[in-house]
Scaffold this active site. Structure first.
Site, mmCIF file in Angstrom:
data_model
loop_
_atom_site.group_PDB
_atom_site.id
_atom_site.type_symbol
_atom_site.label_atom_id
_atom_site.label_comp_id
_atom_site.label_asym_id
_atom_site.label_seq_id
_atom_site.Cartn_x
_atom_site.Cartn_y
_atom_site.Cartn_z
ATOM 1 N N SER A 212 0.800 -1.235 0.000
ATOM 2 C CA SER A 212 0.000 0.000 0.000
ATOM 3 C C SER A 212 0.824 1.272 0.000
ATOM 4 O O SER A 212 0.256 2.373 -0.064
ATOM 5 C CB SER A 212 -0.951 0.000 1.200
ATOM 6 O OG SER A 212 -2.024 -0.893 0.985
ATOM 7 N N LYS B 36 -0.025 3.675 -2.693
ATOM 8 C CA LYS B 36 -1.053 4.709 -2.585
ATOM 9 C C LYS B 36 -0.468 6.106 -2.389
ATOM 10 O O LYS B 36 -1.174 7.100 -2.571
ATOM 11 C CB LYS B 36 -2.024 4.369 -1.456
ATOM 12 C CG LYS B 36 -2.796 3.070 -1.679
ATOM 13 C CD LYS B 36 -3.812 2.841 -0.562
ATOM 14 C CE LYS B 36 -4.638 1.586 -0.812
ATOM 15 N NZ LYS B 36 -3.944 0.342 -0.437
ATOM 16 N N SER C 41 -6.218 3.641 4.006
ATOM 17 C CA SER C 41 -5.561 2.784 3.017
ATOM 18 C C SER C 41 -6.583 2.022 2.190
ATOM 19 O O SER C 41 -6.407 0.842 1.875
ATOM 20 C CB SER C 41 -4.605 1.795 3.706
ATOM 21 O OG SER C 41 -3.680 1.270 2.771
ATOM 22 N N LYS D 63 2.923 6.714 5.349
ATOM 23 C CA LYS D 63 2.065 5.634 4.886
ATOM 24 C C LYS D 63 2.622 4.266 5.258
ATOM 25 O O LYS D 63 3.830 4.047 5.219
ATOM 26 C CB LYS D 63 1.912 5.723 3.361
ATOM 27 C CG LYS D 63 0.882 4.791 2.771
ATOM 28 C CD LYS D 63 -0.529 5.265 3.056
ATOM 29 C CE LYS D 63 -1.568 4.257 2.593
ATOM 30 N NZ LYS D 63 -1.565 3.007 3.410
#
Length: 391
Positions: free
Chosen positions: A69, A72, A129, A231
């Site tokens: 992720s 992202k 997320s 993140k």
């Protein structure tokens, strides 16, 4: 083109004025001892100063790995780019497709056929997320997720992420989908610098949508008040990953840890990296952009002089306590002839520590200088010829 060194008579270093001579240190301080970076239980990692871009520590930083992720971050960056350019409004409504609604893994819990504001989806991507939110934004911006992935790859190349290739907007496992710790640090730096108004989203601990309150998976937001992003990522293939950023006083660091074995491990290993950087290094701004650093003679010009400076601020990251040992020199072209265009390079500024070059920036003209009249040009050409500098 050859250049000759020219002495900087004075330089503002860390708010003080110091006389410099090329090859002479500012002081006789003993060299600061810096321990080796900590060993981390991770496949790959890097620590970068956000202001100067200097890499303070790394391990397998250019190894291509599944980013999960962390993907992202680029999805969000493209959305922020479109908002900044005026092509997208945060209040625009995005229709949720069946594909977005059915996206597996972590979710924002948007519903098929509904319309959701871009700003809420962006929060869903960054904080929750959400694979569903990422897919919805990708389809809205590019028509399809595959077309959006192509756009992601174009931006990756533009940002200098040379070892990154995207296949989707979510980070779900896909052949050919990879990035590196180094590339992700570069991306994090751009997120922070390019769109600071949106960066505050990365520090938010919770976001609620559809009456479902979800926590940001970045545990450092609760453990360290200096941490304000960025993140997390996790898949079985990628392991547990974390891109973090923290700011203490005027220094901001970016850490990337990939391939740890647990949520707790990625948090602890990131803490080790950040603590090491803040304890043993310091970042200082030495010059501001467009600050005049030298006034040089212009030959055959309507004016006889031009000011030289930098197009960008110059900061350096050095071992803590060594700022007094910095040396600086200007290397300026021996002949500057009109016409002179603002922004054109006529030499470089070099910063050294222990005779090692730690920073270098082009010296550019800060204003235009037009050609002088016919007789001025003829006379200056004769003088240059006599001096042996005519070309």
């Amino acid at each position: 083109m050859t250049s000759t060194p020219s002495l900087i008579r004075s330089i503002r270093v860390l708010g003080a004025t110091a006389l410099l001579a090329i090859g002479l240190p500012l002081s006789a301080q003993a060299e600061t001892l810096i321990p080796a970076a900590p060993e981390l239980a991770a496949s790959s990692w890097i620590l970068m100063d956000a202001e100067s871009g200097k890499i303070l520590a790394e391990h397998n930083a250019d190894e291509k790995l599944p980013p999960a992720s962390l993907t992202k971050m680029m999805t969000a960056y493209l959305v922020e780019h479109e908002i900044d350019k005026g092509n997208l409004n945060p209040t625009d409504k995005v229709r949720i497709s069946e594909k977005a609604w059915r996206a597996p893994g972590s979710r924002m819990f948007i519903r098929e056929g509904t319309f959701v504001e871009v700003e809420k989806l962006l929060h869903g991507v960054i904080i929750q997320s959400g694979n569903d939110a990422s897919t919805a934004l990708a389809e809205h911006l590019a028509g399809s997720e595959s077309s959006f992935a192509d756009l992601m790859n174009q931006f990756a190349q533009r940002l200098g992420m040379t070892n990154t290739h995207y296949m989707n907007a979510t980070g779900l496992p896909a052949e050919g989908h990879h990035s590196t710790a180094h590339d992700l640090a570069i991306l994090a730096r751009h997120i922070i610098e390019d769109y600071p108004d949106h960066y505050q989203i990365y520090s938010q601990r919770y976001f609620t949508y559809n009456d479902i309150r979800q926590a940001n998976r970045n545990r450092l937001l609760w453990r360290d008040n200096s941490v304000d992003g960025l993140k997390t990522g996790h898949t079985d293939e990628a392991g547990y990953c974390l891109v973090a950023s923290a700011k203490r006083n005027d220094m901001r660091l970016i850490s990337v840890v990939m391939g740890t074995k647990s949520d707790e491990a990625r948090t602890q290993e990131s803490q080790k990296l950040l603590a090491y950087g803040f304890r043993y290094f310091d970042t200082r701004k030495l010059y501001e952009k467009y600050e005049p650093l030298n006034t040089s003679k212009v030959w055959s010009g309507a004016q006889d002089e031009v000011q030289l400076g930098l197009e960008h601020d110059l900061s350096v990251t050095i071992p803590r306590g060594r700022e007094g040992d910095l040396k600086a020199s200007l290397e300026i072209d021996p002949v500057i002839k009109a016409p002179v265009q603002a922004g054109q390079s006529y030499g470089r500024l070099v910063i050294r520590l222990d005779d090692k070059e730690v920073a270098e920036k082009p010296l550019v003209a800060l204003q235009n200088v037009e050609q002088g009249g016919f007789f001025k040009r003829i006379w200056d050409s004769i003088v240059l010829f006599v001096m042996g500098l005519f070309n």
